[in-house]
Design a protein around this motif. Sequence first.
Motif, PDB file in Angstrom:
ATOM      1  N   ARG A  84     -55.461  72.597 -54.409  1.00  0.00           N
ATOM      2  CA  ARG A  84     -55.608  71.299 -55.075  1.00  0.00           C
ATOM      3  C   ARG A  84     -55.100  71.342 -56.507  1.00  0.00           C
ATOM      4  O   ARG A  84     -54.466  70.393 -56.979  1.00  0.00           O
ATOM      5  CB  ARG A  84     -57.073  70.863 -55.044  1.00  0.00           C
ATOM      6  CG  ARG A  84     -57.527  70.416 -53.657  1.00  0.00           C
ATOM      7  CD  ARG A  84     -58.979  70.006 -53.619  1.00  0.00           C
ATOM      8  NE  ARG A  84     -59.286  69.056 -54.673  1.00  0.00           N
ATOM      9  CZ  ARG A  84     -60.511  68.928 -55.214  1.00  0.00           C
ATOM     10  NH1 ARG A  84     -61.511  69.663 -54.806  1.00  0.00           N
ATOM     11  NH2 ARG A  84     -60.710  68.026 -56.161  1.00  0.00           N
ATOM     12  N   MET A  85     -55.367  72.459 -57.211  1.00  0.00           N
ATOM     13  CA  MET A  85     -54.882  72.579 -58.588  1.00  0.00           C
ATOM     14  C   MET A  85     -53.356  72.524 -58.634  1.00  0.00           C
ATOM     15  O   MET A  85     -52.783  71.934 -59.548  1.00  0.00           O
ATOM     16  CB  MET A  85     -55.350  73.899 -59.221  1.00  0.00           C
ATOM     17  CG  MET A  85     -56.811  73.925 -59.570  1.00  0.00           C
ATOM     18  SD  MET A  85     -57.249  75.420 -60.503  1.00  0.00           S
ATOM     19  CE  MET A  85     -57.538  76.604 -59.195  1.00  0.00           C
ATOM     20  N   MET A  86     -52.736  73.128 -57.633  1.00  0.00           N
ATOM     21  CA  MET A  86     -51.280  73.218 -57.633  1.00  0.00           C
ATOM     22  C   MET A  86     -50.623  71.965 -57.069  1.00  0.00           C
ATOM     23  O   MET A  86     -49.681  71.437 -57.659  1.00  0.00           O
ATOM     24  CB  MET A  86     -50.847  74.441 -56.824  1.00  0.00           C
ATOM     25  CG  MET A  86     -49.384  74.729 -56.893  1.00  0.00           C
ATOM     26  SD  MET A  86     -49.064  76.331 -56.149  1.00  0.00           S
ATOM     27  CE  MET A  86     -47.331  76.474 -56.508  1.00  0.00           C
ATOM     28  N   ILE A  87     -51.128  71.462 -55.956  1.00  0.00           N
ATOM     29  CA  ILE A  87     -50.451  70.369 -55.253  1.00  0.00           C
ATOM     30  C   ILE A  87     -50.946  68.990 -55.678  1.00  0.00           C
ATOM     31  O   ILE A  87     -50.140  68.102 -55.960  1.00  0.00           O
ATOM     32  CB  ILE A  87     -50.582  70.559 -53.732  1.00  0.00           C
ATOM     33  CG1 ILE A  87     -49.850  71.855 -53.323  1.00  0.00           C
ATOM     34  CG2 ILE A  87     -50.036  69.362 -52.970  1.00  0.00           C
ATOM     35  CD1 ILE A  87     -50.127  72.320 -51.921  1.00  0.00           C
ATOM     36  N   GLU A  88     -52.245  68.799 -55.753  1.00  0.00           N
ATOM     37  CA  GLU A  88     -52.773  67.472 -56.099  1.00  0.00           C
ATOM     38  C   GLU A  88     -52.797  67.236 -57.605  1.00  0.00           C
ATOM     39  O   GLU A  88     -52.297  66.227 -58.091  1.00  0.00           O
ATOM     40  CB  GLU A  88     -54.191  67.303 -55.545  1.00  0.00           C
ATOM     41  CG  GLU A  88     -54.255  67.191 -54.037  1.00  0.00           C
ATOM     42  CD  GLU A  88     -55.687  67.057 -53.527  1.00  0.00           C
ATOM     43  OE1 GLU A  88     -56.641  67.101 -54.335  1.00  0.00           O
ATOM     44  OE2 GLU A  88     -55.848  66.925 -52.307  1.00  0.00           O
ATOM     45  N   GLU A  89     -53.407  68.146 -58.337  1.00  0.00           N
ATOM     46  CA  GLU A  89     -53.602  67.944 -59.779  1.00  0.00           C
ATOM     47  C   GLU A  89     -52.410  68.405 -60.604  1.00  0.00           C
ATOM     48  O   GLU A  89     -52.214  67.952 -61.724  1.00  0.00           O
ATOM     49  CB  GLU A  89     -54.875  68.657 -60.243  1.00  0.00           C
ATOM     50  CG  GLU A  89     -56.128  68.235 -59.490  1.00  0.00           C
ATOM     51  CD  GLU A  89     -56.473  66.773 -59.658  1.00  0.00           C
ATOM     52  OE1 GLU A  89     -56.200  66.202 -60.731  1.00  0.00           O
ATOM     53  OE2 GLU A  89     -57.030  66.184 -58.712  1.00  0.00           O
ATOM     54  N   GLN A  90     -51.658  69.345 -60.109  1.00  0.00           N
ATOM     55  CA  GLN A  90     -50.416  69.854 -60.701  1.00  0.00           C
ATOM     56  C   GLN A  90     -50.568  70.384 -62.132  1.00  0.00           C
ATOM     57  O   GLN A  90     -49.718  70.153 -62.981  1.00  0.00           O
ATOM     58  CB  GLN A  90     -49.316  68.791 -60.642  1.00  0.00           C
ATOM     59  CG  GLN A  90     -48.980  68.395 -59.236  1.00  0.00           C
ATOM     60  CD  GLN A  90     -47.888  67.362 -59.147  1.00  0.00           C
ATOM     61  OE1 GLN A  90     -47.547  66.710 -60.126  1.00  0.00           O
ATOM     62  NE2 GLN A  90     -47.327  67.203 -57.960  1.00  0.00           N
ATOM     63  N   PHE A  91     -51.653  71.122 -62.394  1.00  0.00           N
ATOM     64  CA  PHE A  91     -51.754  71.763 -63.699  1.00  0.00           C
ATOM     65  C   PHE A  91     -51.528  73.267 -63.622  1.00  0.00           C
ATOM     66  O   PHE A  91     -51.567  73.945 -64.642  1.00  0.00           O
ATOM     67  CB  PHE A  91     -53.063  71.424 -64.429  1.00  0.00           C
ATOM     68  CG  PHE A  91     -54.326  71.834 -63.718  1.00  0.00           C
ATOM     69  CD1 PHE A  91     -54.826  73.119 -63.828  1.00  0.00           C
ATOM     70  CD2 PHE A  91     -55.027  70.906 -62.970  1.00  0.00           C
ATOM     71  CE1 PHE A  91     -55.998  73.485 -63.200  1.00  0.00           C
ATOM     72  CE2 PHE A  91     -56.206  71.261 -62.340  1.00  0.00           C
ATOM     73  CZ  PHE A  91     -56.689  72.550 -62.447  1.00  0.00           C
ATOM     74  N   ILE A  92     -51.269  73.777 -62.416  1.00  0.00           N
ATOM     75  CA  ILE A  92     -50.762  75.143 -62.283  1.00  0.00           C
ATOM     76  C   ILE A  92     -49.494  75.102 -61.440  1.00  0.00           C
ATOM     77  O   ILE A  92     -49.285  74.159 -60.671  1.00  0.00           O
ATOM     78  CB  ILE A  92     -51.784  76.135 -61.669  1.00  0.00           C
ATOM     79  CG1 ILE A  92     -52.122  75.778 -60.220  1.00  0.00           C
ATOM     80  CG2 ILE A  92     -53.022  76.251 -62.541  1.00  0.00           C
ATOM     81  CD1 ILE A  92     -52.892  76.853 -59.481  1.00  0.00           C
ATOM     82  N   CYS A  93     -48.663  76.134 -61.597  1.00  0.00           N
ATOM     83  CA  CYS A  93     -47.439  76.239 -60.798  1.00  0.00           C
ATOM     84  C   CYS A  93     -47.414  77.631 -60.160  1.00  0.00           C
ATOM     85  O   CYS A  93     -48.397  78.365 -60.225  1.00  0.00           O
ATOM     86  CB  CYS A  93     -46.206  75.964 -61.647  1.00  0.00           C
ATOM     87  SG  CYS A  93     -45.958  77.162 -62.971  1.00  0.00           S
ATOM     88  N   SER A  94     -46.298  77.999 -59.580  1.00  0.00           N
ATOM     89  CA  SER A  94     -46.219  79.263 -58.847  1.00  0.00           C
ATOM     90  C   SER A  94     -46.496  80.478 -59.740  1.00  0.00           C
ATOM     91  O   SER A  94     -47.077  81.458 -59.285  1.00  0.00           O
ATOM     92  CB  SER A  94     -44.870  79.394 -58.151  1.00  0.00           C
ATOM     93  OG  SER A  94     -43.826  79.364 -59.102  1.00  0.00           O
ATOM     94  N   THR A  95     -46.116  80.405 -60.999  1.00  0.00           N
ATOM     95  CA  THR A  95     -46.393  81.526 -61.910  1.00  0.00           C
ATOM     96  C   THR A  95     -47.894  81.738 -62.040  1.00  0.00           C
ATOM     97  O   THR A  95     -48.386  82.869 -61.924  1.00  0.00           O
ATOM     98  CB  THR A  95     -45.783  81.252 -63.308  1.00  0.00           C
ATOM     99  OG1 THR A  95     -44.385  81.043 -63.162  1.00  0.00           O
ATOM    100  CG2 THR A  95     -46.057  82.398 -64.263  1.00  0.00           C
ATOM    101  N   GLN A  96     -48.642  80.653 -62.270  1.00  0.00           N
ATOM    102  CA  GLN A  96     -50.093  80.769 -62.381  1.00  0.00           C
ATOM    103  C   GLN A  96     -50.709  81.162 -61.038  1.00  0.00           C
ATOM    104  O   GLN A  96     -51.663  81.934 -61.006  1.00  0.00           O
ATOM    105  CB  GLN A  96     -50.712  79.456 -62.877  1.00  0.00           C
ATOM    106  CG  GLN A  96     -50.487  79.182 -64.339  1.00  0.00           C
ATOM    107  CD  GLN A  96     -49.070  78.729 -64.633  1.00  0.00           C
ATOM    108  OE1 GLN A  96     -48.521  77.882 -63.935  1.00  0.00           O
ATOM    109  NE2 GLN A  96     -48.463  79.301 -65.650  1.00  0.00           N
ATOM    110  N   LEU A  97     -50.166  80.651 -59.949  1.00  0.00           N
ATOM    111  CA  LEU A  97     -50.666  81.004 -58.620  1.00  0.00           C
ATOM    112  C   LEU A  97     -50.590  82.514 -58.410  1.00  0.00           C
ATOM    113  O   LEU A  97     -51.540  83.132 -57.921  1.00  0.00           O
ATOM    114  CB  LEU A  97     -49.872  80.271 -57.533  1.00  0.00           C
ATOM    115  CG  LEU A  97     -50.229  80.626 -56.096  1.00  0.00           C
ATOM    116  CD1 LEU A  97     -51.665  80.264 -55.781  1.00  0.00           C
ATOM    117  CD2 LEU A  97     -49.269  79.931 -55.140  1.00  0.00           C
ATOM    118  N   ASN A  98     -49.470  83.121 -58.773  1.00  0.00           N
ATOM    119  CA  ASN A  98     -49.313  84.571 -58.627  1.00  0.00           C
ATOM    120  C   ASN A  98     -50.340  85.339 -59.457  1.00  0.00           C
ATOM    121  O   ASN A  98     -50.909  86.331 -58.997  1.00  0.00           O
ATOM    122  CB  ASN A  98     -47.898  84.996 -59.023  1.00  0.00           C
ATOM    123  CG  ASN A  98     -46.864  84.518 -58.037  1.00  0.00           C
ATOM    124  OD1 ASN A  98     -47.146  84.271 -56.873  1.00  0.00           O
ATOM    125  ND2 ASN A  98     -45.638  84.372 -58.500  1.00  0.00           N
TER     126      ASN A  98
END
Length: 169
Positions: A84-98
């Motif tokens: 949800r943080m990445m797809i819905e809210e978009q305040f993290i991206c793949s760098t933060q996901l890693n």
Amino acid sequence: SYDRSMSLKFAIGTRILVCSNGCVSGDFGAFKKRHKGDIQDFTPQAITDYIKSAGDSFKIMQQQREQMKQVEITKRTKAELIGRMMIEEQFICSTQLNIITKELSNPTHDYGAKDSLWELYNYTTFAMKELHPSLWMESHIKAHKFFNQYSEDNTVYAQEETFNQISIF
């Protein structure tokens, strides 16, 4: 900014001592104003007023932290929140996901609340240290709101469940 391409921004925040993560809340008067005209006259009073309310805001942030520590989350819930943080809210991206994924498997710091919402909050803000400065504050405010909303929703649910269990007896 000297060329007026960026606006003046400030918000109430604190640092987590264990890891120097940011904890920024915009619910208590986050401020943003373009560098135009009366900004030089307006800003000193706005900052003064804002600082005067900082004590109350800090107490609220401490209460929110303690509430997040009480919300236990499973591996599945962590995955759902990260998605949800990445797809819905978009305040993290793949760098933060890693970075968050690495923290989940091998934490850099101990936040004193294993498998809690507070722990995931800190993994997220730890990952957000890598954000571009122009995105840093807004992303932290979004994260703070996101985690507090989840905490509030699940604290109310847990209280209702406890009440329902007590009512049965």
